[in-house]
Design a protein around this motif. Structure first.
Motif, PDB file in Angstrom:
ATOM      1  N   SER A  15       0.833  -1.209   0.000  1.00 23.30           N
ATOM      2  CA  SER A  15       0.000   0.000   0.000  1.00 23.30           C
ATOM      3  C   SER A  15       0.866   1.256   0.000  1.00 23.30           C
ATOM      4  CB  SER A  15      -0.980   0.006   1.172  1.00 23.30           C
ATOM      5  OG  SER A  15      -0.307   0.089   2.404  1.00 23.30           O
ATOM      6  N   SER A  16       2.019   1.180   0.635  1.00 20.76           N
ATOM      7  CA  SER A  16       2.944   2.306   0.610  1.00 20.76           C
ATOM      8  C   SER A  16       3.450   2.552  -0.811  1.00 20.76           C
ATOM      9  CB  SER A  16       4.122   2.040   1.548  1.00 20.76           C
ATOM     10  OG  SER A  16       5.013   3.114   1.549  1.00 20.76           O
ATOM     11  N   ALA A  17       3.768   1.480  -1.520  1.00 19.51           N
ATOM     12  CA  ALA A  17       4.222   1.609  -2.906  1.00 19.51           C
ATOM     13  C   ALA A  17       3.099   2.150  -3.783  1.00 19.51           C
ATOM     14  CB  ALA A  17       4.699   0.253  -3.426  1.00 19.51           C
ATOM     15  N   GLN A  18       1.892   1.695  -3.538  1.00 17.98           N
ATOM     16  CA  GLN A  18       0.751   2.180  -4.316  1.00 17.98           C
ATOM     17  C   GLN A  18       0.574   3.682  -4.108  1.00 17.98           C
ATOM     18  OE1 GLN A  18      -3.038   0.446  -3.261  1.00 17.98           O
ATOM     19  NE2 GLN A  18      -3.868   0.909  -5.284  1.00 17.98           N
ATOM     20  N   ASN A  19       0.665   4.136  -2.870  1.00 17.97           N
ATOM     21  CA  ASN A  19       0.551   5.571  -2.593  1.00 17.97           C
ATOM     22  C   ASN A  19       1.671   6.349  -3.267  1.00 17.97           C
ATOM     23  OD1 ASN A  19      -1.756   5.237  -1.058  1.00 17.97           O
ATOM     24  ND2 ASN A  19      -0.646   5.143   0.876  1.00 17.97           N
ATOM     25  N   SER A  20       2.871   5.802  -3.243  1.00 22.49           N
ATOM     26  CA  SER A  20       4.007   6.484  -3.870  1.00 22.49           C
ATOM     27  C   SER A  20       3.822   6.607  -5.381  1.00 22.49           C
ATOM     28  CB  SER A  20       5.310   5.737  -3.569  1.00 22.49           C
ATOM     29  OG  SER A  20       5.656   5.878  -2.214  1.00 22.49           O
ATOM     30  N   VAL A  21       3.335   5.560  -6.014  1.00 23.12           N
ATOM     31  CA  VAL A  21       3.115   5.611  -7.459  1.00 23.12           C
ATOM     32  C   VAL A  21       1.995   6.594  -7.795  1.00 23.12           C
ATOM     33  CG1 VAL A  21       2.419   4.248  -9.489  1.00 23.12           C
ATOM     34  CG2 VAL A  21       4.095   3.326  -7.873  1.00 23.12           C
ATOM     35  N   GLU A  22       0.972   6.652  -6.963  1.00 29.39           N
ATOM     36  CA  GLU A  22      -0.092   7.641  -7.170  1.00 29.39           C
ATOM     37  C   GLU A  22       0.470   9.063  -7.037  1.00 29.39           C
ATOM     38  OE1 GLU A  22      -3.146   6.563  -4.377  1.00 29.39           O
ATOM     39  OE2 GLU A  22      -3.701   4.787  -5.535  1.00 29.39           O
ATOM     40  N   ASN A  23       1.368   9.259  -6.086  1.00 29.81           N
ATOM     41  CA  ASN A  23       2.005  10.572  -5.933  1.00 29.81           C
ATOM     42  C   ASN A  23       2.840  10.916  -7.165  1.00 29.81           C
ATOM     43  OD1 ASN A  23       0.907  10.972  -3.400  1.00 29.81           O
ATOM     44  ND2 ASN A  23       2.725  10.244  -2.307  1.00 29.81           N
ATOM     45  N   VAL A  24       3.503   9.930  -7.739  1.00 28.82           N
ATOM     46  CA  VAL A  24       4.285  10.156  -8.962  1.00 28.82           C
ATOM     47  C   VAL A  24       3.361  10.605 -10.088  1.00 28.82           C
ATOM     48  CG1 VAL A  24       5.613   9.011 -10.787  1.00 28.82           C
ATOM     49  CG2 VAL A  24       6.191   8.614  -8.393  1.00 28.82           C
ATOM     50  N   HIS A  25       2.238   9.928 -10.229  1.00 30.89           N
ATOM     51  CA  HIS A  25       1.299  10.300 -11.290  1.00 30.89           C
ATOM     52  C   HIS A  25       0.874  11.765 -11.143  1.00 30.89           C
ATOM     53  CE1 HIS A  25      -1.810  10.003 -14.311  1.00 30.89           C
ATOM     54  NE2 HIS A  25      -2.656  10.512 -13.435  1.00 30.89           N
ATOM     55  N   ARG A  26       0.532  12.157  -9.931  1.00 29.24           N
ATOM     56  CA  ARG A  26       0.126  13.551  -9.694  1.00 29.24           C
ATOM     57  C   ARG A  26       1.284  14.518  -9.960  1.00 29.24           C
ATOM     58  NH1 ARG A  26      -2.821  11.072  -5.623  1.00 29.24           N
ATOM     59  NH2 ARG A  26      -1.229  11.427  -4.050  1.00 29.24           N
ATOM     60  N   ALA A  27       2.471  14.179  -9.482  1.00 32.20           N
ATOM     61  CA  ALA A  27       3.625  15.063  -9.649  1.00 32.20           C
ATOM     62  C   ALA A  27       4.019  15.195 -11.117  1.00 32.20           C
ATOM     63  CB  ALA A  27       4.805  14.550  -8.817  1.00 32.20           C
ATOM     64  N   VAL A  28       3.987  14.093 -11.856  1.00 29.50           N
ATOM     65  CA  VAL A  28       4.335  14.139 -13.282  1.00 29.50           C
ATOM     66  C   VAL A  28       3.282  14.940 -14.044  1.00 29.50           C
ATOM     67  CG1 VAL A  28       4.588  12.737 -15.387  1.00 29.50           C
ATOM     68  CG2 VAL A  28       5.745  12.050 -13.277  1.00 29.50           C
ATOM     69  N   SER A  29       2.023  14.702 -13.751  1.00 30.07           N
ATOM     70  CA  SER A  29       0.956  15.463 -14.415  1.00 30.07           C
ATOM     71  C   SER A  29       1.111  16.953 -14.150  1.00 30.07           C
ATOM     72  CB  SER A  29      -0.411  14.978 -13.939  1.00 30.07           C
ATOM     73  OG  SER A  29      -0.634  13.654 -14.362  1.00 30.07           O
ATOM     74  N   HIS A  30       1.420  17.299 -12.915  1.00 25.91           N
ATOM     75  CA  HIS A  30       1.595  18.707 -12.557  1.00 25.91           C
ATOM     76  C   HIS A  30       2.809  19.298 -13.272  1.00 25.91           C
ATOM     77  CE1 HIS A  30       2.556  22.060  -9.617  1.00 25.91           C
ATOM     78  NE2 HIS A  30       1.383  22.379 -10.121  1.00 25.91           N
ATOM     79  N   ALA A  31       3.898  18.541 -13.306  1.00 26.53           N
ATOM     80  CA  ALA A  31       5.113  19.029 -13.964  1.00 26.53           C
ATOM     81  C   ALA A  31       4.900  19.225 -15.463  1.00 26.53           C
ATOM     82  CB  ALA A  31       6.265  18.052 -13.722  1.00 26.53           C
TER      83      ALA A  31
END
Length: 84
Positions: A15-31
């Protein structure tokens, strides 16, 4: 606090990895929508953190869920690199 109380409060590696990958998706989309050196750095930092998190999850399980997270992370890295 007993050991079982403590473990219930912490996330498991998957679940920690899942949260981290979701954060990556948001950060990449924002960037990609607001490309500044700061947002690009934040996206790269999120990717680095997620890589560690996915590696931890892989050590605990080789399930299809963990493999899917690794694939999603790879796709997000490519999306960031291809659009810079």
């Amino acid at each position: 606090m007993t050991q079982s109380d403590s473990s219930r409060q912490s996330q498991n590696p998957i679940s920690s990895a899942q949260n981290s990958v979701e954060n990556v998706h948001r950060a990449v989309s924002h960037a990609l929508s607001h490309p500044t050196s700061q947002t690009l750095d934040e996206a790269q930092n999120a990717i680095n953190k997620a890589e560690k998190s996915v590696d931890q999850a892989t050590m605990h399980s080789d399930s299809s869920a963990v493999q899917q997270l690794a694939q999603e992370l790879t796709e997000e890295e490519a999306r960031l690199q291809n659009n810079q």
